[in-house]
Design a protein around this motif. Sequence first.
Motif, mmCIF file in Angstrom:
data_model
loop_
_atom_site.group_PDB
_atom_site.id
_atom_site.type_symbol
_atom_site.label_atom_id
_atom_site.label_comp_id
_atom_site.label_asym_id
_atom_site.label_seq_id
_atom_site.Cartn_x
_atom_site.Cartn_y
_atom_site.Cartn_z
ATOM 1 N N PRO A 166 0.809 -1.222 0.000
ATOM 2 C CA PRO A 166 0.000 0.000 0.000
ATOM 3 C C PRO A 166 0.847 1.278 0.000
ATOM 4 O O PRO A 166 1.960 1.311 0.516
ATOM 5 C CB PRO A 166 -0.789 -0.107 1.299
ATOM 6 C CG PRO A 166 0.147 -0.827 2.221
ATOM 7 C CD PRO A 166 0.981 -1.746 1.353
ATOM 8 N N THR A 167 0.274 2.301 -0.584
ATOM 9 C CA THR A 167 0.769 3.675 -0.453
ATOM 10 C C THR A 167 -0.458 4.524 -0.135
ATOM 11 O O THR A 167 -1.465 4.442 -0.829
ATOM 12 C CB THR A 167 1.417 4.177 -1.749
ATOM 13 O OG1 THR A 167 2.525 3.335 -2.087
ATOM 14 C CG2 THR A 167 1.917 5.615 -1.577
ATOM 15 N N VAL A 168 -0.371 5.316 0.914
ATOM 16 C CA VAL A 168 -1.503 6.134 1.335
ATOM 17 C C VAL A 168 -1.228 7.598 0.997
ATOM 18 O O VAL A 168 -0.194 8.142 1.387
ATOM 19 C CB VAL A 168 -1.783 5.986 2.843
ATOM 20 C CG1 VAL A 168 -2.889 6.952 3.286
ATOM 21 C CG2 VAL A 168 -2.179 4.554 3.164
ATOM 22 N N ILE A 169 -2.146 8.194 0.250
ATOM 23 C CA ILE A 169 -2.110 9.634 -0.010
ATOM 24 C C ILE A 169 -3.138 10.251 0.929
ATOM 25 O O ILE A 169 -4.341 10.154 0.697
ATOM 26 C CB ILE A 169 -2.443 9.960 -1.473
ATOM 27 C CG1 ILE A 169 -1.638 9.071 -2.429
ATOM 28 C CG2 ILE A 169 -2.204 11.435 -1.758
ATOM 29 C CD1 ILE A 169 -0.154 9.224 -2.330
ATOM 30 N N LEU A 170 -2.655 10.833 2.010
ATOM 31 C CA LEU A 170 -3.527 11.376 3.043
ATOM 32 C C LEU A 170 -3.776 12.857 2.767
ATOM 33 O O LEU A 170 -2.858 13.678 2.824
ATOM 34 C CB LEU A 170 -2.895 11.184 4.417
ATOM 35 C CG LEU A 170 -3.748 11.536 5.631
ATOM 36 C CD1 LEU A 170 -5.010 10.677 5.673
ATOM 37 C CD2 LEU A 170 -2.936 11.359 6.915
ATOM 38 N N ILE A 171 -5.019 13.179 2.442
ATOM 39 C CA ILE A 171 -5.397 14.570 2.192
ATOM 40 C C ILE A 171 -5.623 15.256 3.534
ATOM 41 O O ILE A 171 -6.413 14.774 4.360
ATOM 42 C CB ILE A 171 -6.665 14.647 1.321
ATOM 43 C CG1 ILE A 171 -6.421 13.978 -0.029
ATOM 44 C CG2 ILE A 171 -7.098 16.089 1.126
ATOM 45 C CD1 ILE A 171 -7.659 13.889 -0.900
ATOM 46 N N ASP A 172 -4.932 16.337 3.766
ATOM 47 C CA ASP A 172 -5.034 17.061 5.031
ATOM 48 C C ASP A 172 -6.337 17.857 5.057
ATOM 49 O O ASP A 172 -6.415 18.974 4.539
ATOM 50 C CB ASP A 172 -3.830 17.986 5.193
ATOM 51 C CG ASP A 172 -3.808 18.665 6.556
ATOM 52 O OD1 ASP A 172 -4.706 18.375 7.375
ATOM 53 O OD2 ASP A 172 -2.905 19.491 6.798
ATOM 54 N N ALA A 173 -7.368 17.267 5.668
ATOM 55 C CA ALA A 173 -8.670 17.934 5.716
ATOM 56 C C ALA A 173 -8.643 19.193 6.557
ATOM 57 O O ALA A 173 -9.468 20.089 6.377
ATOM 58 C CB ALA A 173 -9.726 16.961 6.258
ATOM 59 N N SER A 174 -7.668 19.291 7.500
ATOM 60 C CA SER A 174 -7.581 20.500 8.324
ATOM 61 C C SER A 174 -7.224 21.727 7.499
ATOM 62 O O SER A 174 -7.570 22.851 7.861
ATOM 63 C CB SER A 174 -6.558 20.304 9.449
ATOM 64 O OG SER A 174 -5.249 20.123 8.921
ATOM 65 N N SER A 175 -6.543 21.523 6.350
ATOM 66 C CA SER A 175 -6.222 22.659 5.475
ATOM 67 C C SER A 175 -7.461 23.161 4.744
ATOM 68 O O SER A 175 -7.435 24.240 4.154
ATOM 69 C CB SER A 175 -5.136 22.258 4.469
ATOM 70 O OG SER A 175 -5.601 21.252 3.579
ATOM 71 N N PHE A 176 -8.557 22.389 4.822
ATOM 72 C CA PHE A 176 -9.844 22.813 4.258
ATOM 73 C C PHE A 176 -10.806 23.286 5.351
ATOM 74 O O PHE A 176 -11.974 23.491 5.097
ATOM 75 C CB PHE A 176 -10.495 21.665 3.486
ATOM 76 C CG PHE A 176 -9.796 21.319 2.205
ATOM 77 C CD1 PHE A 176 -10.187 21.895 0.996
ATOM 78 C CD2 PHE A 176 -8.738 20.420 2.190
ATOM 79 C CE1 PHE A 176 -9.552 21.571 -0.185
ATOM 80 C CE2 PHE A 176 -8.102 20.092 1.001
ATOM 81 C CZ PHE A 176 -8.507 20.678 -0.178
ATOM 82 N N GLY A 177 -10.272 23.427 6.576
ATOM 83 C CA GLY A 177 -11.092 23.948 7.672
ATOM 84 C C GLY A 177 -11.714 22.906 8.568
ATOM 85 O O GLY A 177 -12.460 23.261 9.486
ATOM 86 N N ALA A 178 -11.435 21.614 8.330
ATOM 87 C CA ALA A 178 -12.022 20.565 9.160
ATOM 88 C C ALA A 178 -11.201 20.363 10.425
ATOM 89 O O ALA A 178 -9.986 20.599 10.455
ATOM 90 C CB ALA A 178 -12.117 19.260 8.377
ATOM 91 N N ALA A 179 -11.856 19.908 11.486
ATOM 92 C CA ALA A 179 -11.188 19.655 12.761
ATOM 93 C C ALA A 179 -10.704 18.207 12.783
ATOM 94 O O ALA A 179 -11.319 17.320 13.389
ATOM 95 C CB ALA A 179 -12.142 19.925 13.917
ATOM 96 N N THR A 180 -9.604 17.922 12.104
ATOM 97 C CA THR A 180 -9.053 16.570 12.038
ATOM 98 C C THR A 180 -7.615 16.566 12.531
ATOM 99 O O THR A 180 -6.915 17.595 12.480
ATOM 100 C CB THR A 180 -9.087 16.036 10.592
ATOM 101 O OG1 THR A 180 -8.370 16.943 9.735
ATOM 102 C CG2 THR A 180 -10.513 15.908 10.097
ATOM 103 N N ASP A 181 -7.160 15.403 13.001
ATOM 104 C CA ASP A 181 -5.805 15.257 13.526
ATOM 105 C C ASP A 181 -4.961 14.477 12.524
ATOM 106 O O ASP A 181 -4.777 13.262 12.651
ATOM 107 C CB ASP A 181 -5.856 14.547 14.883
ATOM 108 C CG ASP A 181 -4.498 14.543 15.585
ATOM 109 O OD1 ASP A 181 -3.546 15.125 15.029
ATOM 110 O OD2 ASP A 181 -4.396 13.949 16.679
#
Length: 438
Positions: A362-377
């Motif tokens: 596997p290779t995971v492309i993790l989209i940083d949802a916090s850069s879109f204003g979401a409260a994610t870690d």
Amino acid sequence: MAMRETSSGSARLQLNSRVWPVVTIVLLTVEILDPSAVWQALLVAFGGAWLVCYLWARSLKENLSLGRVMRFGWVQVGDKLEEELNLFNDGLFPATWLEVIDRSTIPGYSISRATGVDGMSETSWRTSGTCARRGVYKLGGTTILTGDPLGIYQLEIDQPESATLMVMPPVISLPSIKVAPGGWLGEGRPRPNASEKTASAATLRQYVPGDSLRLVHWPSTARHNELYIHLLEGAPAGDWWLALDLDRAVQAGLDEADSTTELGIILAASLADQGLRARRPVGLLVNSQSPAWMRPQPGEQRRWEILRTLATLDPGDTTLAHLLTSAGASFGHQSSLIVITPSTDSSWLQPLAGLMWRGITPTVILIDASSFGAATDTKSMDGVLTDMGIAHHIVTRDLLQAPEARPGETGQWDWRIMPTGKAVPMHRPSDMTWKKLR
């Protein structure tokens, strides 16, 4: 003279003002009951005007036509769409006022305008717009509203001819994203002209989690104090499976064009292009509203199939964990699985770990949802993936602002990836002729 490309349609002539016929009938009645030169003059004036306006409107109905031709190859987000419109009037009476109403569904694009055309003449103009969003849209039909100068009659000409326009997601270069190679022999580079299947060491590269330890080149590893492996020429190149997570519950963003959904689709399109250029079979899995499942295949045809599929996707309600569990049996032992997701929920890591035990890389492309204003870690998920030894990359909203995310101006471009990783446009599409709406 403009090229005569016109469309046929239905026309409806209706009485717009009942004042004139009512006044004419009243004057006629009064003239019959009480003959007078005054009533005769008024009757001739009102009746004559009514008759002339009717003949005027009839002339426009029979002689007015609109030609609409467009120019594009296939269209990507950011491309320019151009149309030429030719308004013809073959009658003696001019259209002193005329409104063109466009029924196209392309966001932000319309040919609607107010104009006029003299008798026995034509007028032409061009319109252009930018295709701002991916999707399938209708270009056309068109409605023409006009009438006589006094407004007694209104003429509506409906031209239903239209064309379906598919706007593809952009394909951008991803120089910082490396896909962990699948297969027991590592990442091979096929030689299409080889007379038989052989495997020989071609070059070296740094170790990526998921590489077979059998390929470690120990002299280079000792020299650089980092793991290096052989790249084998002629070794079997594993399939690429792209798993795009469009679970509605984990998406973030202000609107459709500025969201994790859109960034994920751009990443999937670009990675598919990258894999197919490397002559790898590429497949696609998406948990969208209308789920997509495409087995890995190589070639140019697969590129357009993937782009067409991505152009129409909308978020769905299936989780990434369910997608990986249900599709796990489809993956071969030499496959590279590329997971594109904004999810920081660890529930999908368990089925991913199960696939790793089966030999899937596997290779995971993790989209940083916090850069879109979401409260994610995102940092926490980054640490978990590192501990599991899974190759991964974090992509932020900044990628949507890159110039490559809005490529082209007038249709399909051919892009060359330079050694620096920059995408350079080489030529415009060859099919740029004017085409009539059908």
